[in-house]
Design a protein around this motif. Structure first.
Motif, PDB file in Angstrom:
ATOM      1  N   ALA A   1      -5.450   8.339 -11.935  1.00  0.00           N
ATOM      2  CA  ALA A   1      -6.236   8.300 -10.698  1.00  0.00           C
ATOM      3  C   ALA A   1      -6.453   9.713 -10.161  1.00  0.00           C
TER       4      ALA A   1
ATOM      5  N   ARG B   1      -2.753   3.614  -3.333  1.00  0.00           N
ATOM      6  CA  ARG B   1      -2.427   2.732  -4.458  1.00  0.00           C
ATOM      7  C   ARG B   1      -2.048   1.384  -3.860  1.00  0.00           C
TER       8      ARG B   1
ATOM      9  N   GLN C   1     -15.294   7.155   0.518  1.00  0.00           N
ATOM     10  CA  GLN C   1     -14.257   6.318  -0.084  1.00  0.00           C
ATOM     11  C   GLN C   1     -14.807   5.730  -1.378  1.00  0.00           C
ATOM     12  N   CYS C   2     -13.951   5.572  -2.375  1.00  0.00           N
ATOM     13  CA  CYS C   2     -14.393   5.005  -3.651  1.00  0.00           C
ATOM     14  C   CYS C   2     -13.229   4.346  -4.374  1.00  0.00           C
ATOM     15  N   ASP C   3     -13.566   3.385  -5.211  1.00  0.00           N
ATOM     16  CA  ASP C   3     -12.581   2.798  -6.112  1.00  0.00           C
ATOM     17  C   ASP C   3     -12.407   3.755  -7.289  1.00  0.00           C
TER      18      ASP C   3
ATOM     19  N   LYS D   1      -4.540  -1.279  -7.825  1.00  0.00           N
ATOM     20  CA  LYS D   1      -5.841  -0.708  -7.521  1.00  0.00           C
ATOM     21  C   LYS D   1      -5.641   0.663  -6.895  1.00  0.00           C
TER      22      LYS D   1
ATOM     23  N   ILE E   1      -7.723   3.707  -4.606  1.00  0.00           N
ATOM     24  CA  ILE E   1      -8.873   3.986  -3.762  1.00  0.00           C
ATOM     25  C   ILE E   1      -8.789   5.448  -3.335  1.00  0.00           C
TER      26      ILE E   1
ATOM     27  N   GLN F   1     -10.131   8.758  -1.169  1.00  0.00           N
ATOM     28  CA  GLN F   1     -10.734   9.038   0.128  1.00  0.00           C
ATOM     29  C   GLN F   1     -10.753  10.539   0.366  1.00  0.00           C
TER      30      GLN F   1
ATOM     31  N   GLU G   1     -11.023   3.607 -11.136  1.00  0.00           N
ATOM     32  CA  GLU G   1     -10.523   2.792 -12.243  1.00  0.00           C
ATOM     33  C   GLU G   1      -9.454   3.586 -12.973  1.00  0.00           C
TER      34      GLU G   1
ATOM     35  N   ALA H   1     -14.934  10.380  -9.357  1.00  0.00           N
ATOM     36  CA  ALA H   1     -15.174   9.157  -8.583  1.00  0.00           C
ATOM     37  C   ALA H   1     -15.767   9.491  -7.212  1.00  0.00           C
TER      38      ALA H   1
ATOM     39  N   GLU I   1       0.830  -1.200   0.000  1.00  0.00           N
ATOM     40  CA  GLU I   1       0.000   0.000   0.000  1.00  0.00           C
ATOM     41  C   GLU I   1       0.865   1.249   0.000  1.00  0.00           C
TER      42      GLU I   1
END
Length: 130
Positions: free
Chosen positions: A79, A34, A68-70, A51, A53, A55, A72, A86, A21
């Motif tokens: 990102a 990340r 919080q969200c993913d 991935k 994420i 925040q 893509e 997002a 992370e």
């Protein structure tokens, strides 16, 4: 051995799903995590995608609300670019979920005794008033 001890001893690390992370922040509103896939020895695992994420915290009537969200994205630059959209989508989804919960709650049928209201007997039971 009690149930909690047995459950704790059953915890296993999924060694085929490890991530390193990394955190990035603007120290104002944005935070992006990340997650880089790694092998058991910590080396990068090129067979899986990283991935992202997003925040942030929004101020609400009851105080800060974590969001919080993913995201893509193929890389950090993408990102960062997609972060606002997002987060907006995540907030929209949260609001729709809250509306749906309110709608379900307002249409719920209250059955005497089922909700534990004072003075109502429990299901299949009686109250002794003497």
């Amino acid at each position: 051995m009690n149930r909690n001890e047995q459950q704790l001893s059953d915890i296993q690390v999924d060694r085929n799903n490890l991530y390193r992370e990394e955190n990035y922040t603007d120290l104002k509103v944005a935070s992006i995590r990340r997650l880089v896939p790694v092998n058991q020895d910590g080396s990068p695992d090129g067979t899986r995608r990283q991935k992202f994420i997003g925040q942030t915290h929004l101020m609400s009537q009851v105080g800060p609300l974590p969001v919080q969200c993913d995201i893509e994205a193929a890389d950090l630059e993408e990102a960062l670019r997609k972060f606002p959209e997002a987060i907006a989508k995540a907030v929209e989804d949260m609001m729709e979920d809250a509306k749906e919960r309110r709608r379900q709650e307002s249409s719920r049928i209250v059955v005497p005794g089922a909700g534990g209201l004072p003075g109502t007997p429990p299901p299949g039971g009686t109250i002794n008033l003497s």
